[in-house]
Motif scaffolding. Structure first.
Motif, short mmCIF file in Angstrom:
data_model
loop_
_atom_site.label_atom_id
_atom_site.label_comp_id
_atom_site.label_asym_id
_atom_site.label_seq_id
_atom_site.Cartn_x
_atom_site.Cartn_y
_atom_site.Cartn_z
N UNK A 212 45.28 31.16 7.48
CA UNK A 212 46.38 32.05 7.86
C UNK A 212 46.89 32.81 6.64
N UNK A 213 46.56 32.30 5.44
CA UNK A 213 47.03 32.96 4.22
C UNK A 213 46.12 34.12 3.79
N UNK A 214 44.97 34.27 4.49
CA UNK A 214 43.99 35.28 4.04
C UNK A 214 44.36 36.67 4.57
N UNK A 215 44.53 37.61 3.64
CA UNK A 215 44.81 39.00 4.03
C UNK A 215 43.77 39.88 3.34
N UNK A 216 43.85 41.20 3.60
CA UNK A 216 42.92 42.12 2.95
C UNK A 216 43.01 42.01 1.45
N UNK A 217 44.23 41.86 0.95
CA UNK A 217 44.35 41.84 -0.51
C UNK A 217 43.87 40.51 -1.09
N UNK A 218 43.87 39.43 -0.27
CA UNK A 218 43.26 38.17 -0.75
C UNK A 218 41.77 38.41 -0.99
N UNK A 219 41.16 39.16 -0.05
CA UNK A 219 39.72 39.39 -0.16
C UNK A 219 39.41 40.24 -1.40
N UNK A 220 40.24 41.26 -1.65
CA UNK A 220 40.03 42.09 -2.85
C UNK A 220 40.24 41.25 -4.10
N UNK A 221 41.25 40.38 -4.07
CA UNK A 221 41.50 39.52 -5.24
C UNK A 221 40.32 38.59 -5.48
N UNK A 222 39.77 38.03 -4.38
CA UNK A 222 38.64 37.11 -4.53
C UNK A 222 37.43 37.84 -5.09
N UNK A 223 37.21 39.08 -4.64
CA UNK A 223 36.08 39.85 -5.16
C UNK A 223 36.31 40.16 -6.64
N UNK A 224 37.54 40.62 -6.96
CA UNK A 224 37.85 40.93 -8.36
C UNK A 224 37.67 39.71 -9.24
N UNK A 225 38.12 38.55 -8.74
CA UNK A 225 38.01 37.33 -9.53
C UNK A 225 36.54 36.95 -9.73
N UNK A 226 35.71 37.12 -8.67
CA UNK A 226 34.29 36.78 -8.80
C UNK A 226 33.63 37.66 -9.86
N UNK A 227 33.91 38.96 -9.83
CA UNK A 227 33.31 39.87 -10.81
C UNK A 227 33.83 39.58 -12.22
N UNK A 228 35.16 39.38 -12.31
CA UNK A 228 35.75 39.13 -13.62
C UNK A 228 35.16 37.86 -14.22
N UNK A 387 46.29 47.20 -17.08
CA UNK A 387 44.92 47.02 -17.58
C UNK A 387 44.18 45.99 -16.72
N UNK A 388 44.89 44.88 -16.38
CA UNK A 388 44.24 43.83 -15.58
C UNK A 388 43.87 44.37 -14.21
N UNK A 389 44.80 45.12 -13.60
CA UNK A 389 44.53 45.68 -12.28
C UNK A 389 43.33 46.63 -12.35
#
Ligand code: PFF
Length: 460
Positions: A212-228, A387-389
């Protein structure tokens, strides 16, 4: 002027894996991963992150290896020559180059904090304080205009020294010494943390998904974290792959690096969340301060009766952070230094110093954004957050998209197959799966996640 790599590459296959793993394993795993996991609800975020690591990050990493090892050139020249002389690709190769400066500039700020905290831990400065004092100490330190700057400059100077020593004597030797120590520290810290009171609460935060905590921005954050976390999308790994020997199995080694990276991130979660839950009232979503405020408090409170353990646990943890940060910042600096060394024929030492000075200037803006420049904002963000964003949520995914399109659609397929199979000498059953991921799955997925972030699916 030739842009071919002129110096020796990594002397051994193990050196190559450890150096690439050194780039991948860093503050992203130990500081950013728990912060993002805490802010995005725990296990559900981790599941999406692991999926992205496997299906997006790993194919991009292998593609970076293909580009670097085949071309033996800097990023922009690689794109130019492998595209059959298309100028547009040459300029596109400059984007990740520029981003490498941005990432090192703000990374060095946090790396500097970790160095300072390692020294504090070494001096037993955490003993006898309470939670309020840790928070006040961190606020006073991070907002000071001079102190954090000095520690950032020290980290940059250490990074510069190692890069200036060269690929084998600096980067490979550094990785071979630091990475095994890092693994030992991690294992010891996980064992200690899992034995803390209420560790099971931390474990369930990590292991029980709440979708229930998963939103579009969670998905973007997870992708960003995987790449980073995998260091992909800035072509940093292309630079390292230039130094790979011809017998390195790119898919196998890429998979080893990604597995090590994921394991370290999960272990950091196993160190940090049980520790946080061991004291009632502490929150897992405390954000960046988790590592600098919450943990010193945890170490002291949990081992209050055993000061030797409190001392060793803290010192080991912050030394771990320093080493992880160093092996990553080396890879960021190497990318810029190698570019100028190869393109302009300037000596390695001068290139390393030049790139360091630029990062020191940019890093100053990021460091001051926690204090005297806290009200200077661009698009509502201070320099550090901006910069992080830009790096994690924008340039790395865009860089990764370009890399997948380039390797999947622009580069001659025979070149890719030759690199993956080492000129046909290696049977590589995963080659077709890799090609499907690179040509279709990864680019489509990255584009969809971006469109979603722009709100294009909000009507669904
Ligand atoms: N992967 C590194 C970490 O997890 O800390 C950060 C990083 C290194 C990002 C190199 C980008 C890069 F080019």
């Amino acid at each position: 002027m030739s842009s071919e790599i002129k110096h020796n590459g990594f002397a051994s296959k193990l050196g190559a894996i450890l150096a690439a793993a050194g780039s991948a394993v860093g503050l992203g795993n130990i500081w950013r991963f728990p912060t993002e996991t805490g802010a995005n609800g725990g296990a559900a975020f981790i599941l999406i992150y692991i999926l992205f690591m496997l299906l997006l990050g790993l194919p991009v990493m292998i593609s970076e290896f293909v580009i670097g090892r085949y071309s033996q050139k800097n990023v922009s020249e690689s794109f130019y020559s492998m595209s059959g002389g298309k100028k547009a690709w040459k300029y596109m190769g400059l984007i990740p180059m520029g981003a490498a400066f941005l990432v090192l500039s703000y990374y060095a700020v946090v790396a500097g904090w970790t160095l300072y905290y390692a020294v504090l831990a070494g001096m037993n400065d955490f003993a006898g304080k309470d939670a309020v004092q840790y928070a006040a100490d961190f606020a006073a330190f991070s907002s000071d205009p001079v102190q954090p700057w000095i520690w950032m400059a020290l980290i940059l100077a250490m990074t510069c020294g190692i890069v200036a020593m060269g690929v084998q004597k600096g980067i490979e030797r550094g990785a071979k010494v630091m990475m095994p120590i890092l693994f030992i520290f991690i294992v010891v810290l996980v064992i200690c943390s899992l034995n803390l009171p209420n560790a099971s609460l931390g474990l369930s935060f990590l292991l029980k998904p709440d979708f229930s905590k998963v939103t579009g921005s969670t998905v973007l954050s997870a992708m960003g974290q995987a790449f980073f976390s995998l260091s992909v999308g800035l072509c940093c790994l292309c630079t390292y792959a230039c130094y790979f020997r011809k017998d390195v199995d790119l898919i196998k080694d890429g998979t080893s690096v990604a597995s090590i990276d994921t394991l370290v991130a999960l272990c950091s979660g196993l160190i940090i969340f049980p520790a946080v839950y061991s004291i009632p009232g502490l929150q897992p979503d405390a954000g960046p301060s988790l590592v600098f405020i919450t943990l010193p408090n945890v170490f002291q409170q949990v081992f209050g009766n055993l000061p030797v353990l409190a001392y060793s646990f803290s010192l080991m943890f912050y030394l771990l952070l320093v080493m992880a940060a160093l092996t990553s910042s080396i890879s960021m600096l190497e990318m810029g230094a190698a570019y100028f060394e190869q393109n302009f024929g300037i000596s390695r030492v001068k290139c390393a110093i030049g790139v360091t000075c630029v990062c020191l200037l940019l890093g100053t803006c990021c460091s001051l954004s926690f204090g005297v420049w806290s009200d200077v904002t661009v698009a509502g963000m201070g320099f550090f957050d901006l910069f992080d964003y830009l790096v994690a949520k924008f340039i790395m995914p865009v860089g990764s998209l370009l890399i997948t399109i380039f390797v999947g659609w622009v580069v001659d397929k025979n070149i890719v197959k030759n690199e993956i199979t080492n000129g046909g000498t290696l049977r590589q059953p995963l080659y077709p799966a890799y090609m499907v991921l690179v040509r279709y799955f990864a680019p489509i997925c990255i584009i969809l996640i971006f469109l979603n972030e722009l709100g294009l699916f909000s009507w669904l």
